[in-house]
Design a protein around this motif. Structure first.
Motif, mmCIF file in Angstrom:
data_model
loop_
_atom_site.group_PDB
_atom_site.id
_atom_site.type_symbol
_atom_site.label_atom_id
_atom_site.label_comp_id
_atom_site.label_asym_id
_atom_site.label_seq_id
_atom_site.Cartn_x
_atom_site.Cartn_y
_atom_site.Cartn_z
ATOM 1 N N ARG A 97 1.037 -1.194 -0.006
ATOM 2 C CA ARG A 97 -0.071 -0.048 0.008
ATOM 3 C C ARG A 97 0.884 1.268 0.119
ATOM 4 N NH1 ARG A 97 -3.267 -3.260 3.424
ATOM 5 N NH2 ARG A 97 -2.551 -2.495 5.104
ATOM 6 N N SER A 98 1.895 1.246 0.882
ATOM 7 C CA SER A 98 2.721 2.563 0.899
ATOM 8 C C SER A 98 3.732 2.657 -0.563
ATOM 9 C CB SER A 98 3.508 2.351 2.113
ATOM 10 O OG SER A 98 4.729 1.391 1.677
ATOM 11 N N LEU A 99 3.779 1.516 -1.162
ATOM 12 C CA LEU A 99 4.563 1.725 -2.578
ATOM 13 C C LEU A 99 3.593 1.991 -3.531
ATOM 14 C CD1 LEU A 99 6.579 -1.517 -2.593
ATOM 15 C CD2 LEU A 99 7.483 0.901 -2.393
ATOM 16 N N LYS A 100 2.284 1.719 -3.543
ATOM 17 C CA LYS A 100 1.223 2.251 -4.490
ATOM 18 C C LYS A 100 1.235 3.663 -4.474
ATOM 19 C CE LYS A 100 -1.549 -1.951 -5.101
ATOM 20 N NZ LYS A 100 -2.570 -2.518 -4.864
ATOM 21 N N HIS A 101 1.460 4.489 -3.203
ATOM 22 C CA HIS A 101 1.293 5.892 -2.949
ATOM 23 C C HIS A 101 2.337 6.623 -3.988
ATOM 24 C CE1 HIS A 101 -1.603 4.690 0.653
ATOM 25 N NE2 HIS A 101 -1.791 6.045 0.298
ATOM 26 N N PHE A 102 3.419 5.821 -4.149
ATOM 27 C CA PHE A 102 4.643 6.335 -4.992
ATOM 28 C C PHE A 102 4.102 6.477 -6.331
ATOM 29 C CE2 PHE A 102 7.129 5.189 -1.388
ATOM 30 C CZ PHE A 102 7.713 6.584 -0.978
#
Length: 104
Positions: A97-102
């Motif tokens: 999920r945090s990588l998707k924000h990038f």
């Protein structure tokens, strides 16, 4: 003279609890708790005459373990493996999920 109301500061809540309180809050059998300590699955601070101090974060883990062991009639070791795997899955999902924000 200041007219600002004074608020007494409260002490910060403790993040640890003693053996008896932990057993009461989690509902875990003391023998099972001793087994979990022996396995190294949970760690306690202080080790003098059952004056173990447990972290608040372990409450959720032990309750989840108890539920899984009871629901699926598993031994403690099997339940600890499942809880560990569920925690790893959760950590990986958070990382994704945090990588998707990038990407956004």
């Amino acid at each position: 003279m200041s007219m600002t109301p004074k608020h007494p500061t409260l002490p910060a809540p403790s993040t640890v609890m003693v053996w008896e309180e932990f057993v009461q809050v989690t509902g875990v059998d003391p023998e099972r708790l001793q087994e979990l300590l022996a396995l190294g699955w949970i760690e306690a601070r202080g080790n003098t005459a059952r004056r173990h101090l447990f972290r608040d974060a372990d409450i959720y883990r032990v309750r989840k373990l108890e539920r899984i062991c009871c629901d699926f009639e598993l031994p403690v070791l099997g339940g600890t493996i499942i809880v560990d795997l569920l925690e790893r899955i959760d950590a990986l999902e958070q990382a994704v999920r945090s990588l998707k924000h990038f990407e956004d």
